[in-house]
Design a protein around this motif. Sequence first.
Motif, mmCIF file in Angstrom:
data_model
loop_
_atom_site.group_PDB
_atom_site.id
_atom_site.type_symbol
_atom_site.label_atom_id
_atom_site.label_comp_id
_atom_site.label_asym_id
_atom_site.label_seq_id
_atom_site.Cartn_x
_atom_site.Cartn_y
_atom_site.Cartn_z
ATOM 1 N N LYS A 20 0.844 -1.196 0.000
ATOM 2 C CA LYS A 20 0.000 0.000 0.000
ATOM 3 C C LYS A 20 0.883 1.251 0.000
ATOM 4 N N ASP A 29 -6.650 9.828 -3.627
ATOM 5 C CA ASP A 29 -5.992 8.633 -4.132
ATOM 6 C C ASP A 29 -5.746 7.647 -2.981
ATOM 7 N N TRP A 30 -5.239 8.154 -1.874
ATOM 8 C CA TRP A 30 -4.926 7.304 -0.732
ATOM 9 C C TRP A 30 -6.183 6.636 -0.194
ATOM 10 N N TYR A 33 -6.953 3.593 -2.327
ATOM 11 C CA TYR A 33 -6.051 2.485 -2.035
ATOM 12 C C TYR A 33 -6.396 1.836 -0.684
ATOM 13 N N TYR A 37 -7.420 -2.048 -0.144
ATOM 14 C CA TYR A 37 -6.651 -2.972 0.688
ATOM 15 C C TYR A 37 -7.503 -3.583 1.790
ATOM 16 N N PHE A 51 -9.083 -0.904 -6.754
ATOM 17 C CA PHE A 51 -7.715 -0.899 -7.277
ATOM 18 C C PHE A 51 -7.705 -0.383 -8.715
ATOM 19 N N ALA A 54 -8.225 3.244 -8.772
ATOM 20 C CA ALA A 54 -7.051 3.966 -8.266
ATOM 21 C C ALA A 54 -5.992 4.165 -9.336
ATOM 22 N N PRO A 63 2.627 3.233 -7.378
ATOM 23 C CA PRO A 63 1.278 2.904 -6.893
ATOM 24 C C PRO A 63 0.392 2.273 -7.970
ATOM 25 N N ALA A 67 -1.235 -1.433 -7.790
ATOM 26 C CA ALA A 67 -2.674 -1.680 -7.959
ATOM 27 C C ALA A 67 -2.911 -2.789 -8.977
#
Length: 465
Positions: A20, A29-30, A33, A37, A51, A54, A63, A67
């Motif tokens: 992650k 964006d975070w 993710y 997760y 994913f 993202a 990242p 993904a």
Amino acid sequence: MKKLYFLLSLSFFALLSCQKPKPGPHKADWQLYKKAYNLLIQGKDSAYFYFNKATSTTKDSLPVATAYYNMAVIQSDAGDYFGAQESLTLSLRYLNESTPGDRVCLADDYNELGRNNSKLKNHTAAIGDYNKALQFTNDSTFIAIIRNNKAQAYQENKDYPNALKLYERILARSRTKDSDYARTLTNLTITKWLMNPAYNAAPQLLTALYIRRRAGDLWGQNSSYDHLADYYMRDHIDSALFYSRSMYTTAISLNSPDDQLLALEKLIKVGPVGDTKKYFSRYQKLNDSVQTARSAAKNQFALIRYNVEKNKSDNLILQKDNADKKYQLNRQRIITAFIIVIGIMAIVGIIYWLRKRRQQAVRENQLRMSTRVHNRVANSLYQLIQEIDNGILFEQERVVRQLNVLYERSRDISHEQPQQEEGDFTEQIRQLLGAFAGSGTNMAIFGNNADSWLNIDAAVKVELE
């Protein structure tokens, strides 16, 4: 057995860079993710959607590669091996082999590619993928897993000598009496048995099962039951039946449809005749359910990818339209500014030209006035002075009349009145030239007759005078 690989992959996930991403400036964006997760840890396929979403919310390559890697794990777990290969290929596109930060993610990608190629029975390609994976990791535990996967590919490709070499190498470096040791011992023993069907594999297989039971490793126990059932199937049907039933029960508790199907296949072969129909019915129903679920998952993955790609395409089209509009607007502004500048320059030029023209006209008018004053007043005055000096003009009345003429001419010039031809031009010329005749000077005039001046313009006559 597929689920075991999936869990192994997850267990190392936190140790690797294909993990992650750290929270950064892109909070949205975070959050995507993080949600993906959390769903992945819960084993939910919906993690795939987040994913995939993202991948279009950040320009950072690692990242995005991460993904796509996790999407591949989800697809592989759902039996979509071709789709998983496509996702892994996309992940590799965002990684650079010369970038240190990308190396571990590269190892994950190639290891997962090897697993998928093994599932597709392309074991030679899988071995190549595992070799690539080993180039990008220094983690001893992960190296052991990759080598174990590689050895299994050799085993399934019937290259038993190479498989044995790897298993023996892994076993020598494994900690005694733990789950990893039990797994390698099981694989080594099965390889020896496959290489030599007369080999007594039972003691080592039972030792591995004991270690797994003591460690509470249900997935490991499931694997041991699978191999023990295969080993006993030829000569000890009762033992094969016992371990097949044990595998089936364990697979149910693990909620692993693939292992349940594998156990049912064994039970159909070794089970009592009266139970065979029952096992076959269960197998057929479960297999249909698994195939339907996998087809639905594949379609769902494809639909998610299609929608995301369509949104990306729509966004690109919208961005292009906005860029075109912005370009046209800027172009129009430039043209307008250019026209304004040209207009200002033209106005300034016209004003400058008009000013210069006015100044030129003033200078020309001054020159013309000066010339007219010189020609019509000064010259006539000079003539009057000459006539007086030479005694030609001495009557006061005539002098006054001549001065009045000079006055009228001056007034005409000041009022810019058009010049008119005055009186008899022949007489005017005679008087003009006669003014220069004196006591010591005689003036002879020839050709000054009326006929000579008939076709001469009045303005020319004035200039000549």
